[in-house]
Design a protein around this motif. Structure first.
Motif, PDB file in Angstrom:
ATOM      1  N   ARG A 137       0.844  -1.206   0.000  1.00 35.24           N
ATOM      2  CA  ARG A 137       0.000   0.000   0.000  1.00 35.24           C
ATOM      3  C   ARG A 137       0.879   1.256   0.000  1.00 35.24           C
ATOM      4  NH1 ARG A 137      -3.431  -3.083   3.155  1.00 35.24           N
ATOM      5  NH2 ARG A 137      -2.540  -2.445   5.142  1.00 35.24           N
ATOM      6  N   PHE A 138       1.913   1.198   0.852  1.00 33.04           N
ATOM      7  CA  PHE A 138       2.821   2.347   0.957  1.00 33.04           C
ATOM      8  C   PHE A 138       3.491   2.646  -0.385  1.00 33.04           C
ATOM      9  CE2 PHE A 138       6.935   4.288   1.816  1.00 33.04           C
ATOM     10  CZ  PHE A 138       6.638   5.257   2.765  1.00 33.04           C
ATOM     11  N   SER A 139       3.904   1.575  -1.080  1.00 27.33           N
ATOM     12  CA  SER A 139       4.696   1.767  -2.309  1.00 27.33           C
ATOM     13  C   SER A 139       3.921   2.484  -3.405  1.00 27.33           C
ATOM     14  CB  SER A 139       5.215   0.416  -2.820  1.00 27.33           C
ATOM     15  OG  SER A 139       4.142  -0.334  -3.359  1.00 27.33           O
ATOM     16  N   ILE A 140       2.589   2.410  -3.357  1.00 30.02           N
ATOM     17  CA  ILE A 140       1.812   3.045  -4.431  1.00 30.02           C
ATOM     18  C   ILE A 140       0.923   4.166  -3.889  1.00 30.02           C
ATOM     19  CG2 ILE A 140       1.789   1.099  -6.036  1.00 30.02           C
ATOM     20  CD1 ILE A 140      -0.883   0.223  -4.844  1.00 30.02           C
ATOM     21  N   CYS A 141       1.234   4.636  -2.679  1.00 31.72           N
ATOM     22  CA  CYS A 141       0.345   5.604  -2.036  1.00 31.72           C
ATOM     23  C   CYS A 141       0.753   7.051  -2.339  1.00 31.72           C
ATOM     24  CB  CYS A 141       0.349   5.382  -0.525  1.00 31.72           C
ATOM     25  SG  CYS A 141      -0.751   6.522   0.295  1.00 31.72           S
ATOM     26  N   ALA A 142      -0.191   7.815  -2.890  1.00 32.20           N
ATOM     27  CA  ALA A 142       0.099   9.214  -3.238  1.00 32.20           C
ATOM     28  C   ALA A 142       0.134  10.124  -2.011  1.00 32.20           C
ATOM     29  CB  ALA A 142      -0.955   9.724  -4.224  1.00 32.20           C
ATOM     30  N   GLN A 143      -0.473   9.712  -0.910  1.00 33.38           N
ATOM     31  CA  GLN A 143      -0.527  10.576   0.281  1.00 33.38           C
ATOM     32  C   GLN A 143       0.845  10.798   0.899  1.00 33.38           C
ATOM     33  OE1 GLN A 143      -2.186  12.386   2.927  1.00 33.38           O
ATOM     34  NE2 GLN A 143      -3.428  12.890   1.162  1.00 33.38           N
ATOM     35  N   ARG A 144       1.754   9.863   0.690  1.00 34.28           N
ATOM     36  CA  ARG A 144       3.064  10.029   1.328  1.00 34.28           C
ATOM     37  C   ARG A 144       3.888  11.117   0.646  1.00 34.28           C
ATOM     38  NH1 ARG A 144       7.364   6.722  -1.049  1.00 34.28           N
ATOM     39  NH2 ARG A 144       6.495   5.259  -2.544  1.00 34.28           N
ATOM     40  N   LEU A 145       3.327  11.695  -0.422  1.00 36.55           N
ATOM     41  CA  LEU A 145       3.985  12.835  -1.061  1.00 36.55           C
ATOM     42  C   LEU A 145       3.674  14.132  -0.330  1.00 36.55           C
ATOM     43  CD1 LEU A 145       3.225  11.961  -4.790  1.00 36.55           C
ATOM     44  CD2 LEU A 145       5.461  11.904  -3.695  1.00 36.55           C
TER      45      LEU A 145
ATOM     46  N   LEU B 142       4.284  11.928   8.025  1.00 40.78           N
ATOM     47  CA  LEU B 142       4.499  11.613   6.613  1.00 40.78           C
ATOM     48  C   LEU B 142       3.225  11.775   5.785  1.00 40.78           C
ATOM     49  CD1 LEU B 142       7.014  10.764   5.047  1.00 40.78           C
ATOM     50  CD2 LEU B 142       6.176   8.431   5.111  1.00 40.78           C
ATOM     51  N   CYS B 143       2.060  11.645   6.411  1.00 40.67           N
ATOM     52  CA  CYS B 143       0.792  11.767   5.679  1.00 40.67           C
ATOM     53  C   CYS B 143      -0.324  12.070   6.691  1.00 40.67           C
ATOM     54  CB  CYS B 143       0.482  10.472   4.924  1.00 40.67           C
ATOM     55  SG  CYS B 143       0.319   9.064   6.030  1.00 40.67           S
ATOM     56  N   SER B 144      -1.479  12.491   6.172  1.00 39.97           N
ATOM     57  CA  SER B 144      -2.600  12.838   7.071  1.00 39.97           C
ATOM     58  C   SER B 144      -3.077  11.664   7.922  1.00 39.97           C
ATOM     59  CB  SER B 144      -3.798  13.347   6.274  1.00 39.97           C
ATOM     60  OG  SER B 144      -3.480  14.494   5.632  1.00 39.97           O
ATOM     61  N   PRO B 145      -3.274  10.459   7.334  1.00 40.32           N
ATOM     62  CA  PRO B 145      -3.726   9.352   8.189  1.00 40.32           C
ATOM     63  C   PRO B 145      -2.761   9.066   9.347  1.00 40.32           C
ATOM     64  CG  PRO B 145      -4.144   8.830   5.906  1.00 40.32           C
ATOM     65  CD  PRO B 145      -3.321  10.092   5.909  1.00 40.32           C
ATOM     66  N   SER B 146      -1.461   9.233   9.119  1.00 43.19           N
ATOM     67  CA  SER B 146      -0.497   9.011  10.195  1.00 43.19           C
ATOM     68  C   SER B 146      -0.725  10.022  11.315  1.00 43.19           C
ATOM     69  CB  SER B 146       0.921   9.149   9.622  1.00 43.19           C
ATOM     70  OG  SER B 146       1.880   9.146  10.634  1.00 43.19           O
TER      71      SER B 146
ATOM     72  N   VAL C 241       7.666   1.600   4.708  1.00 41.68           N
ATOM     73  CA  VAL C 241       6.324   1.448   5.280  1.00 41.68           C
ATOM     74  C   VAL C 241       6.311   2.192   6.617  1.00 41.68           C
ATOM     75  CG1 VAL C 241       6.825  -0.696   6.557  1.00 41.68           C
ATOM     76  CG2 VAL C 241       4.499  -0.259   5.766  1.00 41.68           C
ATOM     77  N   ILE C 242       5.142   2.684   7.036  1.00 48.05           N
ATOM     78  CA  ILE C 242       5.039   3.264   8.380  1.00 48.05           C
ATOM     79  C   ILE C 242       3.925   2.540   9.138  1.00 48.05           C
ATOM     80  CG2 ILE C 242       5.963   5.539   7.774  1.00 48.05           C
ATOM     81  CD1 ILE C 242       3.102   6.599   7.687  1.00 48.05           C
ATOM     82  N   THR C 243       3.895   2.726  10.436  1.00 50.68           N
ATOM     83  CA  THR C 243       2.955   1.982  11.281  1.00 50.68           C
ATOM     84  C   THR C 243       1.511   2.117  10.791  1.00 50.68           C
ATOM     85  OG1 THR C 243       4.400   2.620  13.100  1.00 50.68           O
ATOM     86  CG2 THR C 243       2.295   1.627  13.700  1.00 50.68           C
ATOM     87  N   THR C 244       1.130   3.349  10.426  1.00 46.13           N
ATOM     88  CA  THR C 244      -0.265   3.610  10.052  1.00 46.13           C
ATOM     89  C   THR C 244      -0.711   2.823   8.823  1.00 46.13           C
ATOM     90  OG1 THR C 244       0.107   5.832  10.911  1.00 46.13           O
ATOM     91  CG2 THR C 244      -1.931   5.494   9.712  1.00 46.13           C
ATOM     92  N   CYS C 245       0.226   2.454   7.945  1.00 46.39           N
ATOM     93  CA  CYS C 245      -0.158   1.734   6.720  1.00 46.39           C
ATOM     94  C   CYS C 245      -0.877   0.419   7.042  1.00 46.39           C
ATOM     95  CB  CYS C 245       1.059   1.437   5.861  1.00 46.39           C
ATOM     96  SG  CYS C 245       1.966   2.893   5.336  1.00 46.39           S
ATOM     97  N   SER C 246      -0.657  -0.131   8.219  1.00 44.33           N
ATOM     98  CA  SER C 246      -1.339  -1.377   8.593  1.00 44.33           C
ATOM     99  C   SER C 246      -2.823  -1.145   8.845  1.00 44.33           C
ATOM    100  CB  SER C 246      -0.712  -1.969   9.866  1.00 44.33           C
ATOM    101  OG  SER C 246       0.639  -2.227   9.651  1.00 44.33           O
ATOM    102  N   TYR C 247      -3.185   0.130   9.118  1.00 47.70           N
ATOM    103  CA  TYR C 247      -4.577   0.454   9.471  1.00 47.70           C
ATOM    104  C   TYR C 247      -5.288   1.247   8.384  1.00 47.70           C
ATOM    105  CZ  TYR C 247      -2.816  -0.725  14.102  1.00 47.70           C
ATOM    106  OH  TYR C 247      -2.247  -1.376  15.168  1.00 47.70           O
ATOM    107  N   CYS C 248      -4.587   1.552   7.319  1.00 49.87           N
ATOM    108  CA  CYS C 248      -5.069   2.543   6.347  1.00 49.87           C
ATOM    109  C   CYS C 248      -5.164   1.898   4.967  1.00 49.87           C
ATOM    110  CB  CYS C 248      -4.051   3.698   6.338  1.00 49.87           C
ATOM    111  SG  CYS C 248      -4.289   4.889   5.044  1.00 49.87           S
ATOM    112  N   GLN C 249      -6.152   2.321   4.185  1.00 51.97           N
ATOM    113  CA  GLN C 249      -6.321   1.735   2.860  1.00 51.97           C
ATOM    114  C   GLN C 249      -5.554   2.499   1.782  1.00 51.97           C
ATOM    115  OE1 GLN C 249     -10.244  -0.553   2.598  1.00 51.97           O
ATOM    116  NE2 GLN C 249     -10.913   1.473   3.216  1.00 51.97           N
ATOM    117  N   GLY C 250      -4.867   3.578   2.187  1.00 49.74           N
ATOM    118  CA  GLY C 250      -3.994   4.299   1.263  1.00 49.74           C
ATOM    119  C   GLY C 250      -4.730   5.166   0.259  1.00 49.74           C
ATOM    120  N   PHE C 251      -3.938   5.734  -0.662  1.00 48.58           N
ATOM    121  CA  PHE C 251      -4.468   6.580  -1.743  1.00 48.58           C
ATOM    122  C   PHE C 251      -3.867   6.081  -3.048  1.00 48.58           C
ATOM    123  CE2 PHE C 251      -6.480  10.627  -0.261  1.00 48.58           C
ATOM    124  CZ  PHE C 251      -6.533  10.312   1.080  1.00 48.58           C
TER     125      PHE C 251
HETATM  126  S1  SF4 Z   1      -0.674   5.514   6.218  1.00 41.77           S
HETATM  127 FE1  SF4 Z   1      -2.081   5.336   4.502  1.00 41.77          FE
HETATM  128  S2  SF4 Z   1      -1.958   7.288   3.484  1.00 41.77           S
HETATM  129 FE2  SF4 Z   1      -0.155   7.140   4.795  1.00 41.77          FE
HETATM  130  S3  SF4 Z   1       1.470   6.272   3.503  1.00 41.77           S
HETATM  131 FE3  SF4 Z   1       0.472   4.558   4.536  1.00 41.77          FE
HETATM  132  S4  SF4 Z   1      -1.094   3.849   3.117  1.00 41.77           S
HETATM  133 FE4  SF4 Z   1      -0.492   5.917   2.502  1.00 41.77          FE
END
Ligand code: SF4
Ligand code: SF4
Length: 316
Positions: A226-234, A245-249, A287-297
């Protein structure tokens, strides 16, 4: 497979080349969804790619610490109450404008730690609700460590004259979200006023939102993927003196107390050298901790209708 490769490639390129990301933000490539608009935007991008690559080489040679984009939350008040708001504004118990002195202190601390930020975003909530927005914009515009300033708005309010003057003087871009006309009855008036004041704006397009999930439960599938293709980490986000690193985090750490402290930087507390060390660490994570709980972008994230409203409670 091809789609995944494409997403991964564009995110990796933008992560690796901050000046190019600055160009993309300025010209709203992420907000264009139709094929025609993509072609126009790609052509614009191609024209600006060469100066961006020069900046990239200069940054590398001089070992400058540069951030492609940072978003700073200035208020959690909003005129709307969207169900799938990425900042989870509708889930907050209280809503407030962050005090001017605290915001300026945090922005100053952040800027003292880096050599340059290519795109600096002010976000909310609804940013036009902040009573001292003009002073925040002017403070950012006075820094030679900020490339371009942009401000997000939901297009429901008309800014006051002080804000309009500050936006014009700062050469800032106003990014207006595109919602159903019933939610934005004043949006055409807003666009006219911005135009009359010589203020650059983007009325973003978007047929759908991504649903990152409620962040309250573990998601299935690979968090790394999820992290590798997630636009939010930009788009790292600075909130209450911490850079995420991103809003969900941010949401998981601040609101649920469950994110990883190693996934954010305490901007107020660290020295410039320590900030640089931690930013390098954060930036090279897979990867960051939140990626385990988040569906990404990404193209894999479930889509939901734009700006569906929740009922407001009497206390809101
Ligand atoms: S936490 Fe969610 S939004 Fe943030 S980098 Fe991981 S998948 Fe993307
Ligand atoms: S307009 Fe909606 S998405 Fe934007 S900040 Fe307000 S509640 Fe969130």
């Amino acid at each position: 497979m091809l789609k995944r490769w494409f997403w991964r490639a564009q995110i990796s390129i933008l992560c690796a080349c901050p000046p190019l990301h600055g160009v993309v933000v300025r010209h709203g490539i992420g907000s264009n969804r139709s094929g025609k608009l993509w072609i126009v935007t790609l052509l614009r991008l191609a024209l600006r790619a060469i100066p961006a690559l020069f900046s990239y080489c200069r940054d590398k040679l001089k070992k400058r610490v540069v951030l492609p984009r940072v978003s700073v939350g200035i208020t959690t008040r909003c005129t709307l109450n969207c169900d799938k708001c990425v900042g989870h504004i509708a889930d907050l118990q209280t809503h407030e404008d962050f005090p001017l002195d605290v915001l300026l202190r945090d922005i100053k601390a952040l800027l003292s730690h880096v050599d340059y930020i290519y795109a600096f975003n002010l976000s909310g909530g609804e940013t036009f609700l902040h009573p001292e927005l003009d002073q925040i914009i002017r403070f950012c515009a006075a820094s030679n460590r900020i490339g371009t300033i942009d401000l997000s708005t939901n297009g429901t309010l008309i800014p006051n004259q002080a804000t309009l003057s500050a936006l014009r003087d700062a050469k800032a871009t106003v990014r207006i979200s595109r919602y159903a006309p019933a939610l934005q009855p004043n949006v055409e008036q807003l666009k006219t006023i911005l135009k009359e004041n010589g203020i650059h704006y983007l009325h973003e397009s978007g047929d759908y939102w991504y649903d990152t999930g409620d962040l309250g439960r573990l998601q299935e599938g690979s968090a790394k993927r999820r992290f590798s293709i997630c636009a939010q980490r930009l788009c790292p986000t600075c909130y209450q003196g911490n850079l995420y690193l991103c809003s969900p985090s941010l949401v998981l750490t601040e609101k649920e107390g469950a994110g990883g402290s190693e996934d954010s930087i305490a901007v107020r507390a660290v020295s410039a050298a320590e900030f640089r060390r931690q930013w390098k660490e954060l930036h090279k994570k897979h990867v960051i901790t939140t990626c385990s709980y988040c569906q990404g972008f990404s193209y894999q994230t479930p889509r939901v209708p734009v700006a569906e409203q929740r009922e407001r409670h009497a206390a809101d």
